[in-house]
Design an enzyme around this catalytic site. Structure first.
Site, PDB file in Angstrom:
ATOM      1  CG  ASN A  43     -21.222  41.595  -4.309  1.00 28.48           C
ATOM      2  OD1 ASN A  43     -20.812  41.262  -5.402  1.00 28.48           O
ATOM      3  ND2 ASN A  43     -21.202  40.779  -3.266  1.00 28.48           N
ATOM      4  CB  SER A  44     -27.018  40.442  -5.240  1.00 26.84           C
ATOM      5  OG  SER A  44     -27.325  41.210  -6.372  1.00 26.84           O
ATOM      6  CG  MET A  45     -28.560  38.689   0.972  1.00 29.85           C
ATOM      7  SD  MET A  45     -30.245  38.640   1.634  1.00 29.85           S
ATOM      8  CE  MET A  45     -30.469  40.361   2.102  1.00 29.85           C
TER       9      MET A  45
END
Length: 335
Positions: A43-45
């Site tokens: 889950n990306s920043m």
């Protein structure tokens, strides 16, 4: 690793923090609460997610293709904004896609979720007004350009094998050409179709017996400079078959290895804090550290450009990186 069932407060704290969260290791082969060898989904920043969505500039009525479903969060945001019927998301890993579909159903946001090779796009849903990739690439799959509507945007993290990645914002134009600037630095896992396979250092002639018969000299170019993100990008663009490895020593000292994909040439440079001259060994038909020195000399002559001065053009015949303007391609020293 945090387990929601045993530490719900810690789990929610991480979910709402501005950091990337690894959700899969080793293409799912690794299980349990410990780290695996290689992160393969995340889950990306949040800050990066919102910055890339801002670069995508979606408008009401736009049809969007997302490459790399992951947890499904990005596709859900797009579905909330545009309506699920206007969003297609493609994921290569069936297990990851199934988990995302479960979340879509729970939130009543159900874009078209496809399992497949994102490098091929999804032609059945084309043309798209916007295409966004949540995985890193070193080559823009031409299928994305073909499936973008004229005037549409392709937003994707791009970087050479050597390293240094930035988000490209390309506009599809006439003649099957897409072009545009890099708008911010990034660090994303590679599209599975484009994962690099680097030969082991020990397979290079003489590397296992360092310094073997390599030529020795000193350099004023610090190995530390080769680790700066925009330096890595510039070097990787101009010497696209180059990659590196680091051999750590004591007290912050290390040896930087430069190697090339044919497995014939290598160079090392030894870093120690406080030094201004560094020991170099070069071996093989090419002088890789000399190539790096030439690239960094070019970079200084151009005014030490950052990512925002670079851009990318993709045509049916390939791609090229440019500086300041598409008519000013960055030189490539080694094909």
């Amino acid at each position: 690793m945090i387990d929601r069932s045993t530490d719900p407060a810690g789990w929610w704290g991480k979910v709402y923090s501005d950091v990337p969260l690894t959700t899969q290791w080793d293409d799912g082969a690794h299980t349990g609460n410990s780290k695996g060898r290689t992160p393969t989904s995340s889950n990306s920043m949040p800050k990066m997610v919102f910055a890339m969505l801002d670069a995508l500039s979606v408008e009401r009525g736009n049809r969007v293709l997302e490459v790399g479903t992951g947890t499904g969060w990005n596709a859900a945001l797009l579905s909330y904004r545009l309506g699920p019927d206007n969003v297609v998301t493609i994921e290569v890993d069936p297990a990851v896609a199934d988990e995302a579909r479960r979340r879509f159903t729970a939130t009543e946001l159900t874009p078209l979720s496809v399992v497949g090779d994102g490098a091929q796009g999804y032609p059945d849903g084309a043309p798209y007004d916007r295409i966004i990739a949540t995985c890193g690439i070193s080559r823009v799959p031409y299928a994305w350009v073909e499936q973008a509507r004229t005037g549409g945007l392709v937003v994707a993290p791009w970087g050479p094998p050597y390293g240094g990645q930035a988000v490209a914002r390309l506009q599809a134009g006439e003649g099957g050409i897409a072009s545009g600037p890099f708008v911010m630095s990034s660090a994303f896992m590679r599209l599975r179709d484009q994962r690099d396979q680097f030969p082991p250092t020990a397979s290079f002639p003489g590397a296992a017996d360092w310094p073997a018969e390599g030529e020795r000299r000193t350099t004023a170019l610090s190995p530390d400079d080769m680790g700066d993100w925009h330096h890595m990008f510039t070097l990787g663009v101009q010497v696209p078959d180059l990659f590196c490895r680091v051999e750590c020593g004591q007290g912050g000292a290390y040896r930087l290895w430069l190697l090339e994909m044919s497995g014939q040439s290598w160079a090392t440079a030894d870093y120690e804090h406080g030094r201004t001259a560094y020991e170099v060994v070069e071996s093989g038909p090419r002088r890789l550290w000399a190539e790096a020195e030439a690239v960094m000399s070019w970079w200084r002559e151009q005014g030490e450009p950052r990512f925002e001065r670079y851009g990318l053009t993709v045509t049916p015949h390939g791609q090229r990186v440019w500086l300041d303007h598409p008519r000013n391609p960055v030189p490539v020293l080694v094909p």
